[in-house]
Design a protein around this motif. Structure first.
Motif, PDB file in Angstrom:
ATOM      1  N   ARG A  75      52.005  38.669  34.170  1.00 58.95           N
ATOM      2  CA  ARG A  75      50.587  38.745  34.543  1.00 58.95           C
ATOM      3  C   ARG A  75      50.056  40.100  34.082  1.00 58.95           C
ATOM      4  NH1 ARG A  75      51.808  34.384  35.423  1.00 58.95           N
ATOM      5  NH2 ARG A  75      51.408  32.988  37.173  1.00 58.95           N
ATOM      6  N   PRO A  76      48.721  40.256  34.080  1.00 60.19           N
ATOM      7  CA  PRO A  76      48.174  41.559  33.675  1.00 60.19           C
ATOM      8  C   PRO A  76      48.660  42.684  34.594  1.00 60.19           C
ATOM      9  CG  PRO A  76      46.435  39.933  33.911  1.00 60.19           C
ATOM     10  CD  PRO A  76      47.678  39.280  34.364  1.00 60.19           C
ATOM     11  N   GLU A  77      48.556  43.907  34.102  1.00 61.65           N
ATOM     12  CA  GLU A  77      49.126  45.039  34.831  1.00 61.65           C
ATOM     13  C   GLU A  77      48.462  45.256  36.186  1.00 61.65           C
ATOM     14  OE1 GLU A  77      50.875  49.239  33.228  1.00 61.65           O
ATOM     15  OE2 GLU A  77      48.881  48.636  32.611  1.00 61.65           O
ATOM     16  N   TYR A  79      47.346  43.048  38.209  1.00 63.61           N
ATOM     17  CA  TYR A  79      47.327  41.761  38.906  1.00 63.61           C
ATOM     18  C   TYR A  79      47.233  41.911  40.421  1.00 63.61           C
ATOM     19  CZ  TYR A  79      49.046  37.185  40.410  1.00 63.61           C
ATOM     20  OH  TYR A  79      49.196  35.965  41.011  1.00 63.61           O
ATOM     21  N   TYR A  80      48.081  42.776  40.983  1.00 65.39           N
ATOM     22  CA  TYR A  80      48.092  42.902  42.447  1.00 65.39           C
ATOM     23  C   TYR A  80      47.011  43.860  42.957  1.00 65.39           C
ATOM     24  CZ  TYR A  80      52.551  40.430  42.799  1.00 65.39           C
ATOM     25  OH  TYR A  80      53.545  39.496  42.763  1.00 65.39           O
ATOM     26  N   ASP A  81      46.548  44.745  42.081  1.00 64.33           N
ATOM     27  CA  ASP A  81      45.600  45.767  42.539  1.00 64.33           C
ATOM     28  C   ASP A  81      44.320  45.154  43.075  1.00 64.33           C
ATOM     29  OD1 ASP A  81      47.461  47.514  41.830  1.00 64.33           O
ATOM     30  OD2 ASP A  81      46.527  48.145  39.951  1.00 64.33           O
ATOM     31  N   TYR A  83      44.055  42.755  44.899  1.00 59.90           N
ATOM     32  CA  TYR A  83      44.233  42.328  46.279  1.00 59.90           C
ATOM     33  C   TYR A  83      44.673  43.467  47.182  1.00 59.90           C
ATOM     34  CZ  TYR A  83      43.278  37.547  45.352  1.00 59.90           C
ATOM     35  OH  TYR A  83      42.630  36.387  45.050  1.00 59.90           O
ATOM     36  N   SER A  84      44.568  44.674  46.657  1.00 59.24           N
ATOM     37  CA  SER A  84      44.990  45.834  47.449  1.00 59.24           C
ATOM     38  C   SER A  84      44.083  46.011  48.650  1.00 59.24           C
ATOM     39  CB  SER A  84      44.951  47.062  46.552  1.00 59.24           C
ATOM     40  OG  SER A  84      44.533  48.166  47.283  1.00 59.24           O
ATOM     41  N   THR A  85      44.595  46.649  49.702  1.00 60.35           N
ATOM     42  CA  THR A  85      43.798  46.829  50.916  1.00 60.35           C
ATOM     43  C   THR A  85      42.581  47.717  50.671  1.00 60.35           C
ATOM     44  OG1 THR A  85      45.285  48.607  51.458  1.00 60.35           O
ATOM     45  CG2 THR A  85      45.653  46.519  52.576  1.00 60.35           C
ATOM     46  N   ALA A  86      42.621  48.500  49.604  1.00 63.27           N
ATOM     47  CA  ALA A  86      41.504  49.394  49.325  1.00 63.27           C
ATOM     48  C   ALA A  86      40.218  48.608  49.078  1.00 63.27           C
ATOM     49  CB  ALA A  86      41.818  50.248  48.112  1.00 63.27           C
ATOM     50  N   LYS A 105      33.351  33.756  49.772  1.00 58.52           N
ATOM     51  CA  LYS A 105      34.797  33.578  49.636  1.00 58.52           C
ATOM     52  C   LYS A 105      35.477  33.647  50.990  1.00 58.52           C
ATOM     53  CE  LYS A 105      36.673  35.519  45.411  1.00 58.52           C
ATOM     54  NZ  LYS A 105      37.150  36.827  45.060  1.00 58.52           N
ATOM     55  N   LYS A 106      34.971  34.506  51.831  1.00 60.44           N
ATOM     56  CA  LYS A 106      35.609  34.693  53.134  1.00 60.44           C
ATOM     57  C   LYS A 106      35.088  33.706  54.170  1.00 60.44           C
ATOM     58  CE  LYS A 106      37.290  39.302  52.844  1.00 60.44           C
ATOM     59  NZ  LYS A 106      37.025  39.795  51.510  1.00 60.44           N
TER      60      LYS A 106
ATOM     61  N   GLN B 139      47.155  55.008  46.268  1.00 62.37           N
ATOM     62  CA  GLN B 139      46.901  53.764  47.004  1.00 62.37           C
ATOM     63  C   GLN B 139      48.041  52.773  46.808  1.00 62.37           C
ATOM     64  OE1 GLN B 139      44.373  53.264  49.140  1.00 62.37           O
ATOM     65  NE2 GLN B 139      45.363  51.343  49.680  1.00 62.37           N
ATOM     66  N   ASP B 143      50.338  51.111  49.758  1.00 59.40           N
ATOM     67  CA  ASP B 143      50.524  49.671  49.982  1.00 59.40           C
ATOM     68  C   ASP B 143      52.001  49.303  49.944  1.00 59.40           C
ATOM     69  OD1 ASP B 143      47.833  49.498  50.124  1.00 59.40           O
ATOM     70  OD2 ASP B 143      47.527  48.650  48.129  1.00 59.40           O
ATOM     71  N   ARG B 481      52.660  46.091  28.624  1.00 64.41           N
ATOM     72  CA  ARG B 481      52.046  46.475  29.900  1.00 64.41           C
ATOM     73  C   ARG B 481      51.801  45.203  30.686  1.00 64.41           C
ATOM     74  NH1 ARG B 481      49.533  50.538  30.780  1.00 64.41           N
ATOM     75  NH2 ARG B 481      49.790  52.396  29.512  1.00 64.41           N
ATOM     76  N   SER B 482      52.492  45.072  31.804  1.00 67.70           N
ATOM     77  CA  SER B 482      52.381  43.814  32.527  1.00 67.70           C
ATOM     78  C   SER B 482      52.945  43.953  33.935  1.00 67.70           C
ATOM     79  CB  SER B 482      53.162  42.727  31.800  1.00 67.70           C
ATOM     80  OG  SER B 482      54.518  43.114  31.698  1.00 67.70           O
ATOM     81  N   THR B 483      52.635  42.960  34.739  1.00 71.85           N
ATOM     82  CA  THR B 483      53.286  42.806  36.031  1.00 71.85           C
ATOM     83  C   THR B 483      54.147  41.571  35.921  1.00 71.85           C
ATOM     84  OG1 THR B 483      51.315  43.640  37.112  1.00 71.85           O
ATOM     85  CG2 THR B 483      52.896  42.505  38.505  1.00 71.85           C
ATOM     86  N   ARG B 492      52.582  38.714  48.672  1.00 73.82           N
ATOM     87  CA  ARG B 492      51.476  39.562  48.216  1.00 73.82           C
ATOM     88  C   ARG B 492      50.312  38.747  47.694  1.00 73.82           C
ATOM     89  NH1 ARG B 492      53.986  44.183  44.449  1.00 73.82           N
ATOM     90  NH2 ARG B 492      51.847  44.922  44.489  1.00 73.82           N
ATOM     91  N   ARG B 493      50.585  37.501  47.288  1.00 70.78           N
ATOM     92  CA  ARG B 493      49.515  36.724  46.699  1.00 70.78           C
ATOM     93  C   ARG B 493      49.364  35.350  47.342  1.00 70.78           C
ATOM     94  NH1 ARG B 493      46.791  37.577  41.773  1.00 70.78           N
ATOM     95  NH2 ARG B 493      44.872  36.404  42.035  1.00 70.78           N
ATOM     96  N   GLN B 500      43.554  32.989  53.325  1.00 69.97           N
ATOM     97  CA  GLN B 500      42.122  33.173  53.114  1.00 69.97           C
ATOM     98  C   GLN B 500      41.410  31.821  53.063  1.00 69.97           C
ATOM     99  OE1 GLN B 500      40.496  35.042  49.447  1.00 69.97           O
ATOM    100  NE2 GLN B 500      40.018  36.672  50.867  1.00 69.97           N
ATOM    101  N   ARG B 504      38.713  30.548  55.635  1.00 69.10           N
ATOM    102  CA  ARG B 504      37.400  30.186  55.116  1.00 69.10           C
ATOM    103  C   ARG B 504      36.892  28.922  55.802  1.00 69.10           C
ATOM    104  NH1 ARG B 504      36.379  29.070  48.772  1.00 69.10           N
ATOM    105  NH2 ARG B 504      34.417  27.991  49.024  1.00 69.10           N
ATOM    106  N   TRP B 507      36.102  29.813  59.445  1.00 78.36           N
ATOM    107  CA  TRP B 507      34.854  30.570  59.579  1.00 78.36           C
ATOM    108  C   TRP B 507      33.653  29.669  59.367  1.00 78.36           C
ATOM    109  CZ3 TRP B 507      35.569  34.329  62.391  1.00 78.36           C
ATOM    110  CH2 TRP B 507      36.539  35.307  62.180  1.00 78.36           C
TER     111      TRP B 507
END
Lengths: 113, 566
Positions: A75-77, A79-81, A83-86, A105-106, B139, B143, B481-483, B492-493, B500, B504, B507
């Motif tokens: 996946r792209p680099e 990918y998880y960012d 969904y980060s809590t930030a 969405k929520k 950050q 996490d 460059r990848s995950t 995580r996903r 969610q 949804r 809610w």
């Protein structure tokens, strides 16, 4: 800040030399199989050149399978960012910062208004 | 003599306290002195039980010394000293104190003679080590640290539950052989397994270690997983399931290691692979296999530390750690390059280096006990570890294409720490009897016979030949460059986005319900206010006074009504 100094492997000849020495070592190790009698512990490793073939084939299979794994695991680099809590503003009650799209969405919950 | 009774974690904890109040050279001196003094002290301690007291009807033994715990304690002292020297240049109280407490917790866990003490240090390991990740102060690191903490604390909670079951079954908390024939056995097994990075529970390691600080990862790689190996060796030697779990651990991470870009994450995967060899050894359970597992844990702490240090040095000097960004560093970082190659050759188990003298014991034991297929898997993993840790790490960092980065060798303290580790790798490889004499069993094993050396050399050289051939043919997967997705994708996903979706729907239903209710309420209120408006208008033309008069009338009427009730 390029340096002009020539380094060991800048010269392709040196790489060639290194590889030749390496090939020679490999050949020598296979020949040693005839000279040294290995006292084998199992029927597999008494086969001729078992370790060299197993090592070579094993590594090629390893790389081929790993490459194939890339097709569905990569996946792209960042990918998880995403969904980060930030980026998760739902707890900060900063509703203005949320776009309508995010709200939708929520599930568009609106407890406080 | 009371000083003998002092458990080794005490000097580390006191040292951590002193670090808070010292600065500069004094602090550095204290940090270096603590593991050295503690190691000398430990060297003089004979086997036995030194601290024991009763607590709520149970006998607690916080300090028990035997051959198994001593060996791990020695290597933890070495690891702590190397790690501390490697981080001497730091001016970060948080990391230095956390590292000291973390090392102390590992020593506490190793000498724990009962499950309650083990649990306390088990949790302390988690809580102290998380600061080494948080100290990166990004950050991403935050996490990863939180995920790491949750999983580690979970392992501790399961351990506590297991310990309680164990106490009720056996009426004792003594930490010795446990076995897998009860709920307590399984719970404790799972707790150890999480910390040991069993498959599907391994992701905390590959997730968190690469996000830790340059120096923090060196400490992390030494302690947590080795404590788990130690605990398994004490509680579950000869549990056959460990053979299969361990074999899986040696094989699956090497595939991920080949395609991973972050070189410290590659090392994290190869850490799981090495721990797999130890787990197989414990599972086989013969004297030779247990010796091999423990000796391999000893060596792994040193050579894996060396590899993490060399990659840490690269990250420290260049600010980059992805294979796709690096290359050609041998030109300006020759010392780091050579030391890294020593570590890479050690982990690959080249003859005359430390990995060879311990890994071969596990392999021989597997063949002797008739685990043929397991032996083939281990052989494949040995070739694979050379492929990704032995070649890939040094090749993509220091050789490959020239990235144009011209970073110099790291500060002297870092080089010194790496040199000590490299010297130990070579020394143990050349003179393994020194290590063997510390092992719990005397097996008279000799790794250096012609068969072993030749077979291992053939295996390694032809693995390297495969790398050369694939590279020349252009078949080797380039660093991208990848995950790369792993089991952590689930938590995580998949689970968050699944949740969610569920929320949804909840809610939306909630909103519809709330809207309908407020609408009804609105209509009701409007009806009554309409009524009261018309009544007020009868009493006065002016709206406020009319309304007031009406409500006064209502209040008075209520009073009248209430007086009738009385």
């Amino acid at each position: 800040m390029k340096d002009d100094k020539k380094h060991l492997f800048d010269d392709p000849k040196n790489i060639k030399r290194l590889l030749n020495i390496f090939y020679l070592c490999c050949a020598l190790l296979v020949i040693l199989d005839f000279v040294i009698h290995r006292h084998t512990m199992h029927k597999w490793d008494s086969l001729w050149a078992f370790y060299p073939i197993y090592g070579f084939v094993g590594c090629v299979v390893l790389v081929v399978v790993a490459k194939w794994m890339r097709t569905f695991l990569m996946r792209p680099e960042d990918y998880y960012d995403k969904y980060s809590t930030a980026n998760d503003n739902s707890d900060t009650i900063n509703k203005n910062a949320l776009t309508n799209n995010d709200l939708h969405k929520k599930g568009a919950h609106h407890v406080d208004y | 003599m009371w000083i003998i009774d002092l458990p080794p974690f005490v000097p580390f904890f006191i040292g951590a306290l002193i670090l808070l109040f010292t600065r500069g050279i004094l602090r550095s001196a204290i940090m270096v002195a603590i593991p050295i003094v503690s190691a000398i002290h430990l060297w003089m301690v004979p086997e036995g039980v030194y601290l024991q007291f009763a607590f709520l009807e149970y006998q607690l033994t916080p300090y028990r010394v035997d051959k198994l715990s001593l060996l791990f304690a020695y290597v933890f002292h070495i690891a702590a000293l190397i790690g501390i020297i490697f981080s001497l240049h730091l001016r970060d109280t948080l990391q230095q104190v956390a590292a000291m407490l973390y090392s102390g917790s590992a020593l506490g866990a190793v000498f724990a003679g009962d499950l309650l003490t083990l649990f306390i240090f088990w949790e302390l390991l988690a809580v102290t080590s998380v600061f080494l990740i948080l100290a990166r102060r990004t950050q991403r690191a935050y996490d990863a640290a939180m995920r790491y903490l949750i999983i580690q604390v979970l392992s501790g909670v399961i351990l506590l539950a297991g310990a309680l079951f164990y106490a009720s079954e056996h009426n004792s908390l003594a930490f010795g052989y446990i076995g897998l024939d009860s709920i307590a056995g399984w719970l404790i097994f799972i707790a150890f397994g999480i910390k040991c990075a069993f498959p599907f529970a391994h992701n905390w390691l590959t997730d968190a270690y690469p996000e830790a600080t340059v120096t923090g990862t060196v400490f992390l790689s030494a302690f947590t997983t080795k404590i788990a190996v130690y605990a398994l060796a004490r509680a579950y030697p000869g549990a056959e399931i460990l053979v299969y779990i361990g074999a899986a651990m040696t094989c699956f991470p090497i595939f991920f290691a080949v395609i991973e870009n972050d070189l410290r994450r590659v090392l994290a995967y190869s850490l799981i692979n090495q721990v797999g060899f130890m787990v197989v050894g414990i599972g086989i359970g013969t004297a030779l296999a247990i010796n091999g597992a423990i000796a391999h844990a000893f060596n792994d702490v040193i050579f894996k530390g060396l590899l993490f240090m060399s990659m840490g040095a690269v990250l420290h000097m260049t600010g980059r750690i992805n294979g796709s960004d690096l290359g050609g560093l041998y030109k300006t970082m020759p010392k780091t390059t050579i030391l890294c190659i020593v570590g890479a050759a050690s982990i690959s188990a080249f003859p005359l280096l430390s990995g060879f003298v311990s890994k071969s014991m596990v392999m021989s034991a597997a063949l002797e006990e008739g685990f043929d297929w397991i032996w083939l898997m281990l052989l494949f993993a040995s070739a694979g570890v050379f492929h990704h840790a032995g070649i890939k790490i040094p090749y993509f960092a220091f050789f490959a294409h020239d990235s144009g980065i011209r970073a110099s060798d790291p500060p002297n303290n870092m080089v010194l720490a790496m040199a000590i580790a490299a010297a130990l790798c070579i020394a143990i490889g050349i003179y393994p009897q020194a290590l063997y004499s510390l092992l719990p069993y005397d097996t008279g094993y000799n790794p250096y016979d012609a068969t072993h050396v030749l077979a291992q050399a053939q295996l390694l050289f032809f693995s390297a030949l495969a790398f050369v051939w694939l590279n020349l043919k252009g078949l080797y997967p380039p660093e991208l460059r990848s995950t790369v997705l792993d089991v952590d994708w689930l938590y995580r996903r998949a689970v968050p986005s699944g949740l969610q979706k569920v929320f949804r729907v909840i809610w939306q239903a909630d909103r519809a319900l709330r809207d309908a209710f407020t609408l009804k309420l609105d209509i009701c209120l409007r009806y009554f206010s309409g009524k009261s408006d018309r009544l007020s208008a009868l009493l006065s033309q002016n709206h406020p006074s009319g309304s007031m008069a009406m409500w006064v009338a209502v209040v008075l009427a209520s009073f009248l009504f209430l007086s009738f009730i009385q």
